[in-house]
Write an enzyme that holds these catalytic residues in place. Structure first.
Site, PDB file in Angstrom:
ATOM      1  N   ASP A  86     -64.694   9.740  16.251  1.00 38.70           N
ATOM      2  CA  ASP A  86     -64.659   8.643  15.283  1.00 38.70           C
ATOM      3  C   ASP A  86     -64.015   7.409  15.939  1.00 38.70           C
ATOM      4  O   ASP A  86     -62.930   7.513  16.532  1.00 38.70           O
ATOM      5  CB  ASP A  86     -63.799   9.120  14.086  1.00 38.70           C
ATOM      6  CG  ASP A  86     -63.939   8.246  12.861  1.00 38.70           C
ATOM      7  OD1 ASP A  86     -64.942   7.531  12.739  1.00 38.70           O
ATOM      8  OD2 ASP A  86     -63.032   8.310  11.999  1.00 38.70           O
ATOM      9  N   ASN A 117     -68.293   8.527   5.578  1.00 37.48           N
ATOM     10  CA  ASN A 117     -67.009   8.923   6.167  1.00 37.48           C
ATOM     11  C   ASN A 117     -65.899   8.988   5.126  1.00 37.48           C
ATOM     12  O   ASN A 117     -65.660   7.997   4.418  1.00 37.48           O
ATOM     13  CB  ASN A 117     -66.583   7.887   7.218  1.00 37.48           C
ATOM     14  CG  ASN A 117     -67.388   7.972   8.489  1.00 37.48           C
ATOM     15  OD1 ASN A 117     -68.389   8.657   8.556  1.00 37.48           O
ATOM     16  ND2 ASN A 117     -66.929   7.267   9.508  1.00 37.48           N
ATOM     17  N   ASP A 171     -67.300   2.108  18.908  1.00 39.16           N
ATOM     18  CA  ASP A 171     -67.052   1.019  17.969  1.00 39.16           C
ATOM     19  C   ASP A 171     -66.718  -0.248  18.745  1.00 39.16           C
ATOM     20  O   ASP A 171     -65.563  -0.497  19.096  1.00 39.16           O
ATOM     21  CB  ASP A 171     -65.907   1.411  17.021  1.00 39.16           C
ATOM     22  CG  ASP A 171     -65.607   0.314  16.008  1.00 39.16           C
ATOM     23  OD1 ASP A 171     -66.247  -0.757  16.079  1.00 39.16           O
ATOM     24  OD2 ASP A 171     -64.738   0.528  15.148  1.00 39.16           O
ATOM     25  N   ASP A 173     -61.849  10.206   4.760  1.00 39.18           N
ATOM     26  CA  ASP A 173     -60.594  10.687   5.335  1.00 39.18           C
ATOM     27  C   ASP A 173     -59.462  10.537   4.318  1.00 39.18           C
ATOM     28  O   ASP A 173     -58.787  11.509   3.956  1.00 39.18           O
ATOM     29  CB  ASP A 173     -60.280   9.896   6.618  1.00 39.18           C
ATOM     30  CG  ASP A 173     -59.073  10.436   7.355  1.00 39.18           C
ATOM     31  OD1 ASP A 173     -58.497  11.454   6.912  1.00 39.18           O
ATOM     32  OD2 ASP A 173     -58.679   9.854   8.385  1.00 39.18           O
ATOM     33  N   SER A 174     -59.282   9.327   3.802  1.00 41.22           N
ATOM     34  CA  SER A 174     -58.141   9.061   2.912  1.00 41.22           C
ATOM     35  C   SER A 174     -58.111   9.982   1.692  1.00 41.22           C
ATOM     36  O   SER A 174     -57.035  10.423   1.268  1.00 41.22           O
ATOM     37  CB  SER A 174     -58.161   7.608   2.432  1.00 41.22           C
ATOM     38  OG  SER A 174     -58.054   6.744   3.534  1.00 41.22           O
ATOM     39  N   HIS A 189     -68.564   3.694   6.716  1.00 40.42           N
ATOM     40  CA  HIS A 189     -67.155   4.047   6.943  1.00 40.42           C
ATOM     41  C   HIS A 189     -66.363   3.620   5.707  1.00 40.42           C
ATOM     42  O   HIS A 189     -66.874   2.920   4.840  1.00 40.42           O
ATOM     43  CB  HIS A 189     -66.626   3.285   8.164  1.00 40.42           C
ATOM     44  CG  HIS A 189     -67.044   3.902   9.452  1.00 40.42           C
ATOM     45  ND1 HIS A 189     -66.171   4.533  10.292  1.00 40.42           N
ATOM     46  CD2 HIS A 189     -68.267   4.012  10.017  1.00 40.42           C
ATOM     47  CE1 HIS A 189     -66.838   4.991  11.334  1.00 40.42           C
ATOM     48  NE2 HIS A 189     -68.114   4.689  11.198  1.00 40.42           N
ATOM     49  N   GLY A 190     -65.108   4.031   5.681  1.00 36.90           N
ATOM     50  CA  GLY A 190     -64.216   3.559   4.620  1.00 36.90           C
ATOM     51  C   GLY A 190     -64.730   3.891   3.232  1.00 36.90           C
ATOM     52  O   GLY A 190     -64.644   3.079   2.312  1.00 36.90           O
TER      53      GLY A 190
END
Ligand code: G3H
Ligand code: 13P
Ligand code: ZN
Length: 331
Positions: A94, A276, A116, A278-279, A233-234
């Site tokens: 990532d 994506n 990235d 994660d949080s 993402h995010g």
């Protein structure tokens, strides 16, 4: 040189083609430790979903890249043990930021890489992404590039404002670099505070309502690149109940706000084929740990609080797979 195929891992090519055709998205969950990995694999095996295991630079620093790679190899065997005869598991870097880092992951068994270059100039991004693609494709490792900048925190880089992806650049970028998928910026951002209260409106109960994603830009990109795999993402939604539990048991999360799940569902039905998260996993684990500590203050066996954290993360992953991404029963 270790090839991911010898570890039972797969790249993203076929997975993405099927997801774009089928109108769903593959979950890309970040992992840093055993409990997150167990929860991800249990959720993917139970729901019969393909899954992408993401390793960030932060995860490499925290857990060690070699150890994480062996854990992913073990995850394939674990999924089989859980009754999944032919699991589809990708090990993905990532936010790779240099050629050397991408090469090191490819050489040790990663099956997919993100380079990235979005913080560089357009030409430098093209040059760096192309170099990584040329190396990766020799080993049939797939590459995700990025155009546009997300607001928020990505490892050590903080961007205050979004720079939306420019649809007029995407064909040139994909053609010049040969990347296999493209991460775009349409209003998502990393972390649990994706928007400031000033960027939001309030509903009748005073709850913050974030600005909608720029679906017009996504549609314009799809028109330019029909059927090409797009990545978001995010994309954590920052569940209110987890934030409330954290704050109830001593946490101090202020104005935490994410991307509403209906918007992610809508994106998953389009060419967005990797989402994506994660949080949300961090929030689910932290909520369970805080709750356990409050109920059992004398407890000091890590299994007693990491166990509930793992359970809560698994519940979250299952929910995302079935109700948000729609990747269940796709093996
Ligand atoms: O994109 C960022 C991911 O959430 C990874 O975060 O670098 O803190 O592991 P991290
Ligand atoms: P979140 O912070 O929204 O979970 O995003 C994670 C991510 O994009 C990892 O690359
Ligand atoms: Zn990201």
């Amino acid at each position: 040189m270790i090839n991911y195929k010898d570890l039972g891992l797969v790249n993203t090519r076929e997975m993405f083609a099927k997801a774009v055709d089928g109108g769903y998205a593959i979950p890309a969950f970040n992992f840093n430790n055993l409990e997150q990995l167990q929860a991800i694999i249990q959720a993917a095996a139970e729901t019969k979903s393909p899954v992408i295991l993401q390793v960030s630079s932060g995860a490499r620093k925290y857990a060690n890249q070699t150890l994480l790679r062996y854990m992913a190899e073990g995850a394939v065997a674990y999924a089989k043990e859980l009754g999944c005869a032919a699991p589809q598991i990708v090990l993905h870097l990532d936010h790779g930021d240099t050629f050397e880092l991408c090469k090191s992951c490819i050489d040790m068994g990663f099956s997919s890489i993100m380079i990235d270059g979005s913080h560089h100039s357009y030409d430098d991004n093209v040059a760096l992404t192309k170099k990584v693609v040329e190396y990766a494709h020799q080993f049939d490792v797939t590459v995700e590039g990025e155009l546009g900048v997300l607001a928020g925190i990505e490892d050590d880089v903080v961007a205050e404002h979004h720079t939306y992806t420019k649809p007029e650049e995407v064909v040139d970028f994909v053609t010049k670099t040969g990347c296999d998928s493209l991460a775009i910026s349409i209003g998502t951002s990393h972390g649990a505070n994706k928007f400031t209260p000033a960027q939001c409106t309030r509903d009748e109960n005073g709850k913050l309502v974030p600005p909608p994603l720029a679906f017009d830009i996504l549609e314009a990109i799809e028109k330019e690149l029909p059927g090409f795999p797009i990545v978001l993402h995010g994309a954590s939604s920052v569940p209110e109940e987890e934030v409330e539990t954290i704050n109830k048991y001593g946490g101090a999360l202020k104005d935490a706000i994410g991307i509403p799940e209906e918007q992610l569902r809508r994106a998953a039905k389009s060419a967005v084929c990797k989402i994506n998260i994660d949080s949300d996993s961090r929030l689910a684990m932290t909520a369970a740990i805080r709750k356990t500590f409050a109920a059992y203050p004398a407890e000091f066996d890590p299994r007693k609080y990491l166990g509930p954290a793992r359970e809560n993360a698994k519940k979250l992953y299952v929910h995302k797979i079935i109700n948000v991404l729609g990747s269940d029963n796709k093996l």
